[in-house]
Design a protein around this motif. Structure first.
Motif, PDB file in Angstrom:
ATOM      1  N   GLN A 200      37.465  27.549  43.336  1.00  0.00           N
ATOM      2  CA  GLN A 200      36.686  26.738  42.412  1.00  0.00           C
ATOM      3  C   GLN A 200      36.597  27.389  41.043  1.00  0.00           C
ATOM      4  O   GLN A 200      36.678  26.721  40.008  1.00  0.00           O
ATOM      5  N   SER A 201      36.437  28.709  41.026  1.00  0.00           N
ATOM      6  CA  SER A 201      36.215  29.422  39.764  1.00  0.00           C
ATOM      7  C   SER A 201      37.503  29.813  39.056  1.00  0.00           C
ATOM      8  O   SER A 201      37.625  29.642  37.840  1.00  0.00           O
ATOM      9  N   ILE A 202      38.480  30.368  39.792  1.00  0.00           N
ATOM     10  CA  ILE A 202      39.675  30.907  39.140  1.00  0.00           C
ATOM     11  C   ILE A 202      40.978  30.356  39.708  1.00  0.00           C
ATOM     12  O   ILE A 202      42.062  30.748  39.276  1.00  0.00           O
ATOM     13  N   GLY A 203      40.893  29.470  40.699  1.00  0.00           N
ATOM     14  CA  GLY A 203      42.102  28.846  41.219  1.00  0.00           C
ATOM     15  C   GLY A 203      42.912  29.709  42.159  1.00  0.00           C
ATOM     16  O   GLY A 203      44.082  29.422  42.404  1.00  0.00           O
ATOM     17  N   ALA A 204      42.310  30.747  42.706  1.00  0.00           N
ATOM     18  CA  ALA A 204      42.987  31.620  43.670  1.00  0.00           C
ATOM     19  C   ALA A 204      42.028  31.872  44.823  1.00  0.00           C
ATOM     20  O   ALA A 204      40.832  32.066  44.593  1.00  0.00           O
ATOM     21  N   PRO A 205      42.512  31.895  46.069  1.00  0.00           N
ATOM     22  CA  PRO A 205      41.609  32.064  47.203  1.00  0.00           C
ATOM     23  C   PRO A 205      41.276  33.507  47.540  1.00  0.00           C
ATOM     24  O   PRO A 205      40.502  33.765  48.448  1.00  0.00           O
ATOM     25  N   VAL A 206      41.883  34.455  46.831  1.00  0.00           N
ATOM     26  CA  VAL A 206      41.708  35.875  47.143  1.00  0.00           C
ATOM     27  C   VAL A 206      41.440  36.638  45.852  1.00  0.00           C
ATOM     28  O   VAL A 206      41.537  36.099  44.749  1.00  0.00           O
ATOM     29  N   GLY A 207      41.126  37.922  46.006  1.00  0.00           N
ATOM     30  CA  GLY A 207      40.833  38.750  44.848  1.00  0.00           C
ATOM     31  C   GLY A 207      42.042  38.986  43.961  1.00  0.00           C
ATOM     32  O   GLY A 207      43.192  38.838  44.374  1.00  0.00           O
ATOM     33  N   THR A 208      41.781  39.399  42.718  1.00  0.00           N
ATOM     34  CA  THR A 208      42.845  39.590  41.725  1.00  0.00           C
ATOM     35  C   THR A 208      43.185  41.057  41.492  1.00  0.00           C
ATOM     36  O   THR A 208      44.133  41.359  40.760  1.00  0.00           O
ATOM     37  N   VAL A 209      42.434  41.975  42.078  1.00  0.00           N
ATOM     38  CA  VAL A 209      42.584  43.400  41.773  1.00  0.00           C
ATOM     39  C   VAL A 209      43.692  44.020  42.615  1.00  0.00           C
ATOM     40  O   VAL A 209      43.792  43.779  43.821  1.00  0.00           O
ATOM     41  N   LEU A 210      44.528  44.822  41.973  1.00  0.00           N
ATOM     42  CA  LEU A 210      45.534  45.636  42.648  1.00  0.00           C
ATOM     43  C   LEU A 210      45.049  47.085  42.701  1.00  0.00           C
ATOM     44  O   LEU A 210      44.165  47.490  41.926  1.00  0.00           O
ATOM     45  N   LEU A 211      45.623  47.864  43.586  1.00  0.00           N
ATOM     46  CA  LEU A 211      45.179  49.243  43.755  1.00  0.00           C
ATOM     47  C   LEU A 211      45.305  50.031  42.449  1.00  0.00           C
ATOM     48  O   LEU A 211      44.439  50.850  42.129  1.00  0.00           O
ATOM     49  N   GLU A 212      46.351  49.764  41.671  1.00  0.00           N
ATOM     50  CA  GLU A 212      46.531  50.516  40.429  1.00  0.00           C
ATOM     51  C   GLU A 212      45.490  50.161  39.366  1.00  0.00           C
ATOM     52  O   GLU A 212      45.319  50.911  38.383  1.00  0.00           O
ATOM     53  N   ASP A 213      44.771  49.057  39.539  1.00  0.00           N
ATOM     54  CA  ASP A 213      43.702  48.732  38.584  1.00  0.00           C
ATOM     55  C   ASP A 213      42.580  49.767  38.624  1.00  0.00           C
ATOM     56  O   ASP A 213      41.866  49.962  37.630  1.00  0.00           O
ATOM     57  N   PHE A 214      42.426  50.431  39.763  1.00  0.00           N
ATOM     58  CA  PHE A 214      41.406  51.475  39.860  1.00  0.00           C
ATOM     59  C   PHE A 214      41.737  52.659  38.951  1.00  0.00           C
ATOM     60  O   PHE A 214      40.855  53.447  38.613  1.00  0.00           O
ATOM     61  N   GLU A 215      42.994  52.786  38.552  1.00  0.00           N
ATOM     62  CA  GLU A 215      43.407  53.910  37.716  1.00  0.00           C
ATOM     63  C   GLU A 215      43.049  53.716  36.251  1.00  0.00           C
ATOM     64  O   GLU A 215      43.043  54.676  35.480  1.00  0.00           O
ATOM     65  N   THR A 216      42.768  52.480  35.850  1.00  0.00           N
ATOM     66  CA  THR A 216      42.514  52.211  34.430  1.00  0.00           C
ATOM     67  C   THR A 216      41.172  51.554  34.169  1.00  0.00           C
ATOM     68  O   THR A 216      40.834  51.294  33.012  1.00  0.00           O
ATOM     69  N   THR A 217      40.397  51.283  35.200  1.00  0.00           N
ATOM     70  CA  THR A 217      39.117  50.633  34.997  1.00  0.00           C
ATOM     71  C   THR A 217      38.107  51.579  34.347  1.00  0.00           C
ATOM     72  O   THR A 217      38.168  52.805  34.528  1.00  0.00           O
ATOM     73  N   ASP A 218      37.173  51.017  33.576  1.00  0.00           N
ATOM     74  CA  ASP A 218      36.092  51.796  32.970  1.00  0.00           C
ATOM     75  C   ASP A 218      34.813  51.738  33.787  1.00  0.00           C
ATOM     76  O   ASP A 218      33.966  52.630  33.710  1.00  0.00           O
ATOM     77  N   LEU A 219      34.668  50.639  34.548  1.00  0.00           N
ATOM     78  CA  LEU A 219      33.406  50.389  35.245  1.00  0.00           C
ATOM     79  C   LEU A 219      33.685  49.573  36.497  1.00  0.00           C
ATOM     80  O   LEU A 219      34.497  48.634  36.487  1.00  0.00           O
ATOM     81  N   LEU A 220      32.991  49.936  37.579  1.00  0.00           N
ATOM     82  CA  LEU A 220      33.080  49.158  38.811  1.00  0.00           C
ATOM     83  C   LEU A 220      31.671  48.745  39.222  1.00  0.00           C
ATOM     84  O   LEU A 220      30.757  49.578  39.292  1.00  0.00           O
ATOM     85  N   PHE A 221      31.484  47.456  39.456  1.00  0.00           N
ATOM     86  CA  PHE A 221      30.251  46.942  40.040  1.00  0.00           C
ATOM     87  C   PHE A 221      30.438  46.835  41.553  1.00  0.00           C
ATOM     88  O   PHE A 221      31.454  46.306  42.022  1.00  0.00           O
ATOM     89  N   PHE A 222      29.467  47.314  42.305  1.00  0.00           N
ATOM     90  CA  PHE A 222      29.457  47.126  43.755  1.00  0.00           C
ATOM     91  C   PHE A 222      28.282  46.236  44.112  1.00  0.00           C
ATOM     92  O   PHE A 222      27.138  46.531  43.752  1.00  0.00           O
ATOM     93  N   PHE A 223      28.554  45.167  44.855  1.00  0.00           N
ATOM     94  CA  PHE A 223      27.499  44.293  45.342  1.00  0.00           C
ATOM     95  C   PHE A 223      27.630  44.119  46.859  1.00  0.00           C
ATOM     96  O   PHE A 223      28.647  43.612  47.351  1.00  0.00           O
ATOM     97  N   GLY A 224      26.647  44.582  47.608  1.00  0.00           N
ATOM     98  CA  GLY A 224      26.568  44.297  49.034  1.00  0.00           C
ATOM     99  C   GLY A 224      27.761  44.760  49.835  1.00  0.00           C
ATOM    100  O   GLY A 224      28.208  44.049  50.741  1.00  0.00           O
ATOM    101  N   GLN A 225      28.280  45.937  49.547  1.00  0.00           N
ATOM    102  CA  GLN A 225      29.440  46.451  50.275  1.00  0.00           C
ATOM    103  C   GLN A 225      29.238  47.936  50.534  1.00  0.00           C
ATOM    104  O   GLN A 225      29.057  48.723  49.613  1.00  0.00           O
TER     105      GLN A 225
END
Length: 769
Positions: A200-225
């Motif tokens: 409904q929101s982005i037109g994809a049924p799964v997440g968009t993040v790849l493992l290599e995105d963790f190498e360049t991110t500045d901030l990670l939000f964790f909710f209920g995990q």
């Protein structure tokens, strides 16, 4: 309630970090207990390696350049549990009636070891007795044919999340050839709001993040995990992110150790010095179901700050160029945030405006942000809306479709995401029915099938007559178990394809079978040689997996073989499908998958063992929004309450959160310890805020009864739980899944996806009588 303890119960604070020596000791203990201290260690060296086997536990990503020990504590436990030297043989079943076994705990049942022979329930002796595979398929086929002649929609084909892409494709095809889309799976119980919200929101049924995105991110939000217990391998990229200065902001009712501190067991320096990495830079203990309000508060702050910045001639806080080009519904969403009042946000989230402003300030400074979430967001009445609110937060600053940013649902079972990719879904619009018709010359059913909740409703009203289960422990995992177990026995046929004994095998239909299957770690020898299988991880990448150990016994068969034999026994012959050829060489199944899903799969046979896996095409990663509007859509929720139709919460009513210990994976309980929460020797626990204990006249360490407050006149009660004072928000309490599923009403589920709302069960707690 069945007693869930060892008799040696200790409640002691645990001050050590996640990982470290505690993890090492736990690994040695289970390898020794299951009789695999040497062979288990050798197998672990091949776990999650490019040419090894995929972990049978969670679905976290498999890196292209793996660590020397590319497994976590829970993954190692899952391997030891599957490769145990214990066996549940026909002699075991001859020695115990089903009635006796029903009194055993989940742990005791699975601890009997691997199933070794096909078994049929004998009602005269109340025991399972061995049968030949031929006898089993002949009767199962006869029963399924009779039910198909009466009503093909009366049979449910359930799949747990561990079966490979190959098996899952065959299973989905079997169900549709049979005549229905009754294909519920474990996703229905956990992440179905993801499958509804993200399209409904982005037109994809799964997440968009790849493992290599963790190498360049500045901030990670964790909710209920709870990463420390549910996906510990993720702690390695989190530790690396923290070391280079990335911020991690956590919203979770309980302070979970894996999101506080981590010692890498693979680092000799850290192990010897007992040093630890601080994981969360901010930790906000949101109330159960308060994430929707917290996210609204964050967005409200950012919108207000943006107005102030623009008015003052300063750089904008929001990414207006992205919003204008790539999104729809922004103005309506802004109006919703403007209407939301701070007293309501603070009351429902349990957080102060100051705390939310601190989180929003960090977000406003970050250039690339990942939003990670688990069942703390999804298992509510408004779970789908809450997931969409997290997407809203990311859209405000363009944090989808660029490196180091995106939405990241953390899936549980190791191939639960991949099963959906190859057709296990009750929703006909998500399956390529026209392509299946073209390939296999039959008319696929077009009517919506049953999901988990609807299957349970069908069992209760008698419209579901048979349940055929590809793995899992469905009856233990579902809500309302006190009502479901008696109804389950009224079915005509129950079939369980399994590796180990569990409670779902013991509550039988009139005709009941246990069919023992190979585990993923075992060598699967077929006519063309040893077979490999494939699966999809949480980051939407496909990987190959090869078995490395000898089969548990000569009478155990592979899942594809069992599925094919059921299909041959229950269905009319279809000249377009050669089930035997598929079983002889799984590469032919992968060819069929590619032919069915040509836009998703390309050269699966040739690339499935490529280091890092095959990346699934996903338009949202490239800012191509496959939605009705052609853009990413801001969602406007109905309000701040994630569970709006629960009974009014009076002073004596608490919101119960069901939890998993670090000694379990879903319904599989490896032991009675919850190291991170300081619990040893028991699962009969209720975690409560100390002020609530005092207010309700209870005692820390005392025994309590817990009764669901559902307003539907159905008695749901669990007795004899031990109260533990714990750092949990007032008005909330926590207890273990699946034992407390008896308190969860079947009707209490997400409005859009029907995922059970297990993170918000209203209960009344009283001193035990």
């Amino acid at each position: 309630m069945t007693e869930q303890n060892t008799g040696d119960v200790r409640i002691e604070p645990y001050d050590s970090p996640a990982g470290g020596w505690g993890s090492a000791r736990s690994l040695v203990e289970i390898l020794t207990r299951e009789g695999v201290p040497v062979t288990g260690s050798a197998m672990l060296m091949k776990q999650n390696k490019p040419d090894g086997f995929m972990c049978v536990s969670c679905a976290w990503a498999k890196p292209a350049k793996p660590l020397a020990f590319e497994y976590c504590e829970n993954g190692a436990k899952a391997t030891a549990w599957e490769q145990t030297r214990r066996r549940a043989t026909p002699d075991f079943f001859a020695a115990h009636t089903v009635t006796e076994l029903l009194g055993w705990s989940d742990y005791a049942l699975e601890e009997q070891g691997r199933l070794t022979h096909p078994m049929r329930y004998d009602p005269e002796t109340d025991r399972y007795r061995p049968v030949s595979w031929g006898e089993a398929f002949a009767e199962i086929g006869q029963e399924l044919k009779a039910l198909r002649a009466e009503d093909p929609k009366s049979v449910v084909f359930y799949a747990s999340g561990r079966a490979s892409l190959e098996t899952s494709y065959m299973w989905a095809l079997l169900a549709r050839l049979y005549g229905n889309n009754n294909l519920p799976d474990s996703s229905n119980m956990c992440h179905e709001p993801t499958s509804v919200a993200l399209p409904q929101s982005i037109g994809a049924p799964v997440g968009t993040v790849l493992l290599e995105d963790f190498e360049t991110t500045d901030l990670l939000f964790f909710f209920g995990q709870n990463v420390g217990s549910n996906a510990p391998r993720m702690l390695h990229p989190l530790q690396e992110a923290r070391r280079r200065g990335a911020q991690i902001i956590t919203f979770n009712p309980l302070r979970e150790r894996g999101l506080e501190r981590f010692t890498n067991p693979q680092s000799p320096v850290e192990m010897l010095t007992r040093s630890a990495t601080k994981i969360s830079t901010q930790y906000h203990q949101v109330k159960a179901g308060g994430d929707l309000a917290a996210l609204t508060g964050l967005c409200k702050i950012l919108i207000a700050q943006d107005r102030e910045a623009v008015a003052a001639g300063k750089p904008a806080v929001l990414d207006h160029a992205f919003i204008a080009e790539h999104t729809n519904g922004f103005e309506d969403f802004v109006a919703f945030c403007d209407r939301a009042d701070w007293p309501g946000i603070e009351r429902r989230s349990g957080l102060t405006r100051t705390a939310l402003e601190a989180a929003a300030a960090a977000y406003a400074r970050a250039k690339a942000v990942i939003g990670i979430y688990g069942m703390g967001l999804t298992q509510h009445r408004k779970g789908t809306e809450t997931v969409r609110m997290l997407v809203n937060l990311l859209l405000l600053r363009g944090n989808i479709g660029k490196p180091g940013a995106g939405i990241c649902p953390v899936r549980g079972h190791s191939n639960v995401q991949g099963q959906r990719t190859v057709g296990i879904t009750e929703k006909p619009e998500l399956a390529p029915l026209d392509r299946l018709k073209e390939l296999y010359d039959f008319e696929p059913p077009r009517e919506k099938g049953l999901n988990t909740v609807e299957s349970c409703e069908g069992i209760l009203d008698g419209s579901v007559r048979a349940f055929v289960s590809l793995g899992g422990n469905f009856l233990r995992a579902i809500p309302d178990t006190g009502r479901m177990e008696p109804a389950w026995r009224r079915q005509r046929l129950t079939v369980q394809i399994s590796t180990k004994l569990n409670r779902s095998h013991l509550v039988n239909g009139t005709v009941a079978y246990i069919l023992p299957c190979l585990g993923r770690i075992e060598i699967d020898q077929q006519a063309s040689g040893p077979q490999a299988v494939s699966m999809e991880d949480s980051t939407a990448r496909f990987h190959g997996s090869r078995g490395v150990s000898d089969p548990v016994g000569p009478d155990v068969r592979s899942e594809p073989w069992i599925v094919a034999e059921i299909a041959k026994a229950a269905l009319p012959h279809n000249p377009r499908i050669d089930w035997d050829a598929w079983v002889a060489d799984y590469a032919r199944v992968r060819d069929a998958i590619e032919a069915t899903y040509p836009k998703v799969f390309h050269d699966l046979n040739g690339q499935m063992f490529r280091p890092g896996g095959i990346t699934k095409p996903l338009g949202a990663r490239d800012r191509k929004w496959e939605t009705e509007t052609g853009k990413a859509n801001f969602a406007v929720p109905e309000g701040l309450e994630a569970d709006p139709d629960l009974p009014e919460r009076g002073p004596d009513v608490l919101d119960l959160i069901t939890l998993r210990s670090n000694d379990q994976f879903n319904t599989t309980v490896y032991g009675y310890d919850d190291r991170f929460r300081g619990v040893k020797g028991t699962r009969d626990i209720l975690f409560m805020n100390r002020a609530d204990i005092t207010r309700l006249g209870l005692k820390d360490g005392g025994s309590v009864d817990v009764e669901a407050v559902a307003g539907d006149q159905v008695a749901r009660r669990v007795g004899g739980l031990r109260v533990i004072a714990y750092d949990i928000p007032p008005g909330n309490c926590g207890g273990y899944y699946p034992e407390l599923n008896v308190l969860l009403p079947l009707w209490h589920h997400d409005e859009q996806s029907k995922t059970p709302a297990a993170k918000a069960i209203t209960v009344r707690v009283t001193a035990a009588t």
